[in-house]
Design an enzyme around this catalytic site. Structure first.
Site, PDB file in Angstrom:
ATOM      1  CB  CYS A  96      -0.970  -0.039   1.174  1.00  0.00           C
ATOM      2  SG  CYS A  96      -2.367   1.101   0.976  1.00  0.00           S
ATOM      3  CG  HIS A 101      -3.649  -3.415   3.542  1.00  0.00           C
ATOM      4  ND1 HIS A 101      -2.457  -3.078   4.138  1.00  0.00           N
ATOM      5  CD2 HIS A 101      -4.189  -2.252   3.086  1.00  0.00           C
ATOM      6  CE1 HIS A 101      -2.276  -1.764   4.044  1.00  0.00           C
ATOM      7  NE2 HIS A 101      -3.305  -1.245   3.410  1.00  0.00           N
TER       8      HIS A 101
END
Length: 483
Positions: free
Chosen positions: A333, A431
């Site tokens: 991310c 994630h």
């Protein structure tokens, strides 16, 4: 006649007293009895979040509690989520959607409006479930935060729900914490407290009995139970970064993660931390990124600021040295965005508009956008000539232009992530993708050719939740709570 919904609110004497764990355990106790139960937390402040079935965002603790209920997480389980992005400001998320950034004073004045959102979500859950287990935030006795409170007694009074107060005896001072917290509440708030729970006790319970008798005599409130210290529980931590567990057997992989100032979703690394043959180390301020097989750059709530912080620590130089010696680097991310050539913020999403030079390790350019991507994703990871199924979730602002091989193909055909031409550097917005056994095994093989047997992360979480529920059924007098 409207069916009565069983409700109970767990408040704590401090942060990390055990509220999240206790609520998760109570949810599992009821779910095992066949009760249609849901968790609820009016207001949560956390950088670890989860994506819901509606495509919204809630605290990860409520997602774990939903798992304990054996239901899908919903935005209404955590209607107000506060994600700090500076020392004085935070992003405010209402019913799963980012509203705006506010400083602490601004949000304090906004609480009256936020209470309407909280009560709307609570009403929706009451219409759908037979029982709701509610978690407070921090302590109800914070004098400076009591005005317009929506997180603890302010909500309990508005919703008319009973309360129990939990304290962590392992920290010491448990009787002062419980007695003092109750004393600082108003008479009407004190009246709705049904009793106390003492958490994380180790030793002979007989040595505690005189203190329990004193507490009950002084307060007029029963001690509903004393929960033991549950070693190796290994549930996802909401805020604090959990330390490495003890290793057993031969260490096959060394991983280091730099702790950024606004690190988010560090639960990504739990699967590494819990593996007996993976040595995971968190590196903090003033420390060097030590020798390892893999460096992982984590997510961040303030990517440009954390990129600046990374350079201030000299970690950019450590990463280059690591690559020269053949090490691998993975960015997740915000960490993925940092690995690219540039990060621009033309709209001032994270602060002052501007552009930051990235680490230049991947041929990507990122522009931060005003809309946030919130999605649960399934697809396939192609790496080292192998293909495995991958699942995860995306929570980010920004879009990246990628001029590298993209190793992930989502089920909708979209390509995701980036892998450098040299094969040493990889990034992804996903994630939670390391939680998959096949993915973790393939990543370890990519890093240094090692073959490990990954653990079933979901099964470990289920076992932990059941351990909590078992302890609650054994040590708490649930009849006093109507459960």
């Amino acid at each position: 006649m409207e069916a009565k919904v069983t409700t109970l609110m767990v408040q704590g004497t401090t942060s990390d007293a055990g509220k999240s764990v206790l609520v998760a355990g109570l949810c599992r106790v009821l779910a095992r009895k066949g009760v249609n139960v849901a968790p609820f937390k009016p207001q949560n402040m956390a950088l670890n979040s989860a994506v819901t079935k509606e495509g919204g965002e809630i605290g990860r603790a409520q997602a774990v509690q939903a798992q304990a209920c054996r239901i899908e997480p919903s935005v209404h389980m955590n209607p107000v989520l506060i994600k700090p992005n500076s020392d004085t400001g935070a992003q405010i998320i209402l019913q799963g959607k980012a509203l705006t950034n506010m400083d602490a004073y601004g949000f304090h004045n906004y609480k009256k409006v936020a209470m309407d959102t909280v009560m709307d979500s609570f009403a929706r859950l009451k219409d759908e479930y037979q029982a709701i287990m509610i978690e407070g935030a921090g302590s109800p006795a914070e004098i400076n935060l009591r005005q317009n409170d929506i997180a603890n007694m302010g909500f309990a009074e508005e919703a008319d729900v009973p309360v129990i107060i939990v304290a962590d005896i392992d920290r010491g001072g448990v009787f002062a914490h419980l007695y003092g917290t109750l004393a600082l509440l108003s008479p009407s708030e004190q009246a709705r407290v049904k009793g106390f729970v003492i958490n994380r006790f180790r030793g002979d319970i007989k040595l505690l009995e005189s203190g329990l008798d004193w507490l009950e005599e002084k307060t007029g409130k029963p001690v509903i139970g004393v929960l033991p210290f549950l070693h190796g529980l290994n549930l996802e931590a909401e805020d604090a970064i959990t330390s490495q567990q003890e290793l057993s057997g031969e260490v096959k992989l060394k991983v280091v993660v730099p702790v950024l100032t606004r690190i988010s979703n560090h639960t990504d690394f739990d699967v590494l931390r819990l593996h007996p043959q993976i040595d995971l180390r968190y590196v903090g301020k003033g420390e060097r990124l030590e020798h390892a097989d893999l460096i992982i750059l984590p997510g961040s709530k303030s990517v440009r600021d954390d990129l600046r912080y990374l350079r201030e620590q000299g970690w950019d130089k450590d990463i280059l040295r690591h690559l020269r010696f053949g090490g691998k680097v993975l960015g997740i991310c915000g960490g993925y965005q940092m690995l690219g050539e540039s990060i621009s913020d033309p709209f001032g999403v994270e602060g002052e508009p501007g552009e930051s030079v990235g680490l230049g390790l991947l041929k990507t350019r990122t522009e931060l956008t005003q809309d946030k991507c919130l999605i649960n994703t399934k697809g396939q990871l192609s790496l080292n000539g192998k293909h495995v199924n991958v699942t995860g979730y995306e929570i980010h602002v920004g879009r990246s232009q990628v001029n590298e091989y993209q190793p992930i193909t989502n089920d909708d055909g979209q390509l995701e992530g980036a892998l450098s031409e040299c094969g040493q550097i990889m990034g992804s917005y996903l994630h939670g993708f390391l939680d998959s056994e096949a993915v973790l095994e393939l990543i370890c093989e990519w890093v240094n050719g090692v073959r490990i047997k990954a653990q079933n992360h979901q099964q470990l979480k289920e076992q932990a939740i059941d351990r909590i529920a078992d302890a609650i059924e054994e040590h708490l007098d649930l009849s006093q709570l109507g459960i």
